[in-house]
Design a protein around this motif. Structure first.
Motif, PDB file in Angstrom:
ATOM      1  N   ILE A 227       0.515  -0.891   0.309  1.00 54.06           N
ATOM      2  CA  ILE A 227      -0.015  -0.419   0.319  1.00 54.06           C
ATOM      3  C   ILE A 227       0.907   0.959  -0.028  1.00 54.06           C
ATOM      4  N   THR A 228       1.540   1.504  -1.114  1.00 55.46           N
ATOM      5  CA  THR A 228       2.682   2.353  -1.822  1.00 55.46           C
ATOM      6  C   THR A 228       3.358   2.640  -0.292  1.00 55.46           C
ATOM      7  N   GLU A 229       3.803   2.075   0.312  1.00 57.09           N
ATOM      8  CA  GLU A 229       5.142   2.123   1.394  1.00 57.09           C
ATOM      9  C   GLU A 229       5.993   2.272   1.231  1.00 57.09           C
ATOM     10  N   ARG A 230       6.054   1.827  -0.355  1.00 56.93           N
ATOM     11  CA  ARG A 230       7.617   2.436  -0.610  1.00 56.93           C
ATOM     12  C   ARG A 230       7.743   3.695  -1.137  1.00 56.93           C
ATOM     13  N   GLY A 231       6.515   4.528  -1.667  1.00 59.74           N
ATOM     14  CA  GLY A 231       5.756   5.636  -1.470  1.00 59.74           C
ATOM     15  C   GLY A 231       5.409   5.445  -3.246  1.00 59.74           C
ATOM     16  N   MET A 232       4.897   7.021  -3.691  1.00 62.41           N
ATOM     17  CA  MET A 232       4.677   6.411  -5.015  1.00 62.41           C
ATOM     18  C   MET A 232       5.240   6.370  -6.294  1.00 62.41           C
ATOM     19  N   ALA A 233       6.557   6.861  -6.001  1.00 60.42           N
ATOM     20  CA  ALA A 233       7.697   6.780  -7.355  1.00 60.42           C
ATOM     21  C   ALA A 233       7.886   5.678  -7.792  1.00 60.42           C
ATOM     22  N   ALA A 234       7.598   4.702  -6.967  1.00 59.20           N
ATOM     23  CA  ALA A 234       8.142   3.327  -7.408  1.00 59.20           C
ATOM     24  C   ALA A 234       7.179   2.844  -7.698  1.00 59.20           C
ATOM     25  N   GLU A 235       5.757   3.419  -7.845  1.00 57.78           N
ATOM     26  CA  GLU A 235       4.705   2.471  -8.440  1.00 57.78           C
ATOM     27  C   GLU A 235       4.215   3.143  -9.880  1.00 57.78           C
ATOM     28  N   VAL A 236       5.190   4.384 -10.129  1.00 58.91           N
ATOM     29  CA  VAL A 236       5.093   4.405 -12.034  1.00 58.91           C
ATOM     30  C   VAL A 236       5.326   3.251 -12.696  1.00 58.91           C
ATOM     31  N   ASN A 237       3.977   3.440 -14.083  1.00 58.48           N
ATOM     32  CA  ASN A 237       3.191   1.933 -14.561  1.00 58.48           C
ATOM     33  C   ASN A 237       3.642   1.219 -14.037  1.00 58.48           C
ATOM     34  N   ARG A 238       2.928   1.136 -12.226  1.00 57.03           N
ATOM     35  CA  ARG A 238       2.913  -0.175 -11.608  1.00 57.03           C
ATOM     36  C   ARG A 238       1.620  -0.545 -11.260  1.00 57.03           C
ATOM     37  N   ALA A 239       0.492  -1.404 -11.089  1.00 58.17           N
ATOM     38  CA  ALA A 239      -0.612  -1.675 -10.568  1.00 58.17           C
ATOM     39  C   ALA A 239      -1.656  -1.074 -12.069  1.00 58.17           C
ATOM     40  N   GLU A 240      -1.218  -1.835 -12.840  1.00 54.59           N
ATOM     41  CA  GLU A 240      -1.788  -1.325 -14.256  1.00 54.59           C
ATOM     42  C   GLU A 240      -1.696  -2.176 -15.302  1.00 54.59           C
ATOM     43  N   ILE A 241      -2.443  -2.288 -16.266  1.00 50.32           N
ATOM     44  CA  ILE A 241      -2.780  -3.345 -17.194  1.00 50.32           C
ATOM     45  C   ILE A 241      -2.940  -2.733 -18.435  1.00 50.32           C
ATOM     46  N   TRP A 242      -1.321  -2.801 -19.533  1.00 46.13           N
ATOM     47  CA  TRP A 242      -1.366  -2.293 -20.210  1.00 46.13           C
ATOM     48  C   TRP A 242      -1.647  -2.608 -21.925  1.00 46.13           C
ATOM     49  N   GLU A 243      -1.950  -1.846 -22.882  1.00 44.47           N
ATOM     50  CA  GLU A 243      -1.897  -3.110 -23.970  1.00 44.47           C
ATOM     51  C   GLU A 243      -1.326  -2.604 -24.776  1.00 44.47           C
ATOM     52  N   ILE A 244      -1.188  -3.160 -25.263  1.00 45.30           N
ATOM     53  CA  ILE A 244       0.121  -3.358 -26.304  1.00 45.30           C
ATOM     54  C   ILE A 244       0.179  -3.192 -27.701  1.00 45.30           C
ATOM     55  N   ASP A 245       0.531  -2.513 -28.564  1.00 46.14           N
ATOM     56  CA  ASP A 245       0.854  -3.014 -29.737  1.00 46.14           C
ATOM     57  C   ASP A 245       2.082  -3.913 -30.371  1.00 46.14           C
ATOM     58  N   PRO A 246       1.883  -5.339 -30.018  1.00 42.34           N
ATOM     59  CA  PRO A 246       2.847  -6.852 -30.858  1.00 42.34           C
ATOM     60  C   PRO A 246       3.323  -6.014 -32.322  1.00 42.34           C
ATOM     61  N   GLU A 247       2.918  -5.540 -33.115  1.00 44.94           N
ATOM     62  CA  GLU A 247       3.761  -4.683 -34.341  1.00 44.94           C
ATOM     63  C   GLU A 247       4.994  -3.720 -33.571  1.00 44.94           C
ATOM     64  N   THR A 248       5.121  -2.704 -33.114  1.00 43.22           N
ATOM     65  CA  THR A 248       5.567  -1.903 -32.341  1.00 43.22           C
ATOM     66  C   THR A 248       6.398  -1.787 -31.293  1.00 43.22           C
ATOM     67  N   GLY A 249       5.825  -2.273 -30.369  1.00 41.74           N
ATOM     68  CA  GLY A 249       5.907  -2.148 -28.786  1.00 41.74           C
ATOM     69  C   GLY A 249       5.344  -1.399 -28.345  1.00 41.74           C
ATOM     70  N   ALA A 250       4.262  -0.035 -29.215  1.00 39.77           N
ATOM     71  CA  ALA A 250       3.770   1.049 -28.050  1.00 39.77           C
ATOM     72  C   ALA A 250       2.465   0.553 -27.099  1.00 39.77           C
TER      73      ALA A 250
END
Length: 475
Positions: A227-250
């Motif tokens: 529950i963010t005990e390491r600070g919010m900076a450690a949570e950048v791009n975390r706790a997410e579901i990414w959608e990825i274009d497999p052709e480009t990696g975007a």
């Protein structure tokens, strides 16, 4: 074949747990709440949470329990920490094997204590960092060929096949192999599609599925803390579901506030993305429910500011009322601390009462005095939504004496209706088949389960191996 399962570390967690919990919350456990509208108790907080991992037990001449008219068989043993499986078009089964994490610093006494207790409930076998292929040459249900399809990976977990592209979600990257039907070994090293967040990697598993049309890949990325005990900076791009274009990696964040999405799948007919999620700890034995839910594009699911919609977590400062107001309540509570790590939709070939719904592999968690999970459940669906309480489909991993023989992880439903289950404590793959199916299940090719080890296992004299931080998600 024999089951590879060797135990080290603390043999009896209960006395240590009771001693450590003298200053913690001691409220009696109430019944688990399931379904779309669970009744949530008040948060309980103490010096330390309830922490217990069942003592390991041998299978002996036992097998997991399945419903009448179904048979369960161990189709592979002596694996190196199997996590997720993928059934290929020709019926071959790929198994991702590995252990990840281990980078999260332990800065609080609780971290060390939890690590000691968790270490009792994990295998000492070294993770394979590989994909193993199981092949049933004559279709009799015995997978007589077991070969290494690819190795030198980095804690592979999620698997997906789109046409001739085989995708693997390592703990630090999404990669691609060329694949031809019937291929038994990768033709070369994988191509990196995109790096995945791996700094600290408190929750290391990277769940994976492809959209119904194959145009996009979805990767689940867990938080870097409870529950963010390491600070919010450690949570950048975390706790997410990414959608990825497999052709480009975007990539982009398809959904956020999803604390630890450990398995993803696509619902037939609707083509909706669904996930099972491990929720936060240290609010009591019956908070916060782990859940099964559809994932809405652009949706926010509460972490860290709130849980189950607008229930504010008082530990998170500063608060964020605007985000809390937008938080989506999940579709279905699986109960607190069950640690779901596998999910897949059923099909009509499974048969019986198990044709319309999802199977969920519950690894079992350490954050309760009375263990829950340790089984595969079936959640029935009606009109495209969960309906009714979960039904035990594979159980018997947790004994009546509070010991455990195994821990389910990934669950995959094959086109023929067989249900494939990875067990990362027994280091085996189980296959459940309907007795009156066209392809009759074969007799088990395994001997009685034992605690035998292979060259990768440590000796009793070795120091206990601490589990990867958070395991595959607080499990």
């Amino acid at each position: 074949m024999k089951f590879t399962r060797k135990y080290i570390g603390i043999r009896y967690a209960a006395p240590l747990t009771l001693l450590l919990l003298a200053g913690g919350a001691q409220a009696a456990d109430s019944g688990q709440e399931y379904g779309p509208d669970p009744e949530l108790p008040e948060p309980q907080r103490g010096l330390l949470p309830n922490m217990t991992v069942p003592e390991p037990a041998e299978w002996g001449d036992m097998k997991p329990t399945v419903p009448d008219s179904y048979t369960i068989t161990a189709i592979a043993t002596d694996l190196k920490v199997p996590r997720q499986t993928l059934v290929l078009p020709n019926g071959d089964i790929l198994v991702a094997e590995g252990k990840g994490g281990g980078k999260a610093p332990k800065s609080r006494p609780k971290d060390f204590i939890a690590g000691l207790i968790q270490s009792q409930g994990t295998t000492s076998v070294k993770g394979g960092d590989r994909l193993t292929l199981l092949h049933d040459g004559d279709g009799d249900g015995t997978y007589e060929d077991q070969t290494v399809f690819a190795e030198d990976l980095n804690a592979p977990y999620g698997l997906a096949l789109v046409d001739d592209d085989l995708y693997v979600a390592n703990q630090d990257s999404l990669v691609r192999f060329d694949y031809e039907e019937g291929q038994t070994e990768a033709s070369g090293p994988p191509e990196v599609i995109t790096p995945l967040p791996s700094r600290i990697n408190h929750h290391w598993t990277k769940a994976l599925t492809a959209s119904a049309d194959g145009d996009y890949l979805y990767v689940g990325i867990g938080s870097n803390s409870n529950i963010t005990e390491r600070g919010m900076a450690a949570e950048v791009n975390r706790a997410e579901i990414w959608e990825i274009d497999p052709e480009t990696g975007a990539h982009r964040a398809y959904a956020t506030g999803v604390r630890n999405p450990t398995a993803l799948t696509i619902q037939p007919d609707s083509d909706e993305l669904w996930a099972v999620v491990n929720e936060r700890d240290e609010l009591g034995p019956n908070l916060v429910p782990d859940y099964l839910t559809s994932i809405q594009e652009g949706g926010f699911y509460g972490w860290p500011y709130s849980y189950w919609g607008q229930h504010v977590d008082p530990r998170v400062k500063p608060e964020n009322p605007e985000l809390v107001e937008s938080a989506i309540a999940p579709d279905y509570s699986l109960g607190s601390h069950h640690a779901p790590l596998g999910v897949d939709f059923s099909n009509t070939a499974v048969g019986g009462e198990f044709t319309n719904g999802v199977f969920v592999g519950e690894h079992g968690s350490w954050n309760r005095a009375d263990p829950v999970g340790y089984k595969v459940v079936f959640v029935p669906f009606e009109n495209g939504e969960p309906s009714g309480d979960p039904v035990d489909f594979v159980s018997g991993f947790l004994t009546g004496e509070g010991k455990t023989r195994g821990r389910p992880v990934g669950v995959t439903v094959a086109p023929d209706g067989s249900v494939i289950i990875a067990d990362d404590m027994t280091n085996a793959i189980w296959r459940v088949t309907r007795d009156d199916a066209n392809a009759q299940p074969a007799e088990s090719a395994t001997e009685a389960p034992s605690a035998s080890s292979n060259e990768e296992a440590t000796s009793p004299e070795d120091e206990p191996e601490m589990p990867e931080d958070g395991y595959a998600g607080d499990a």
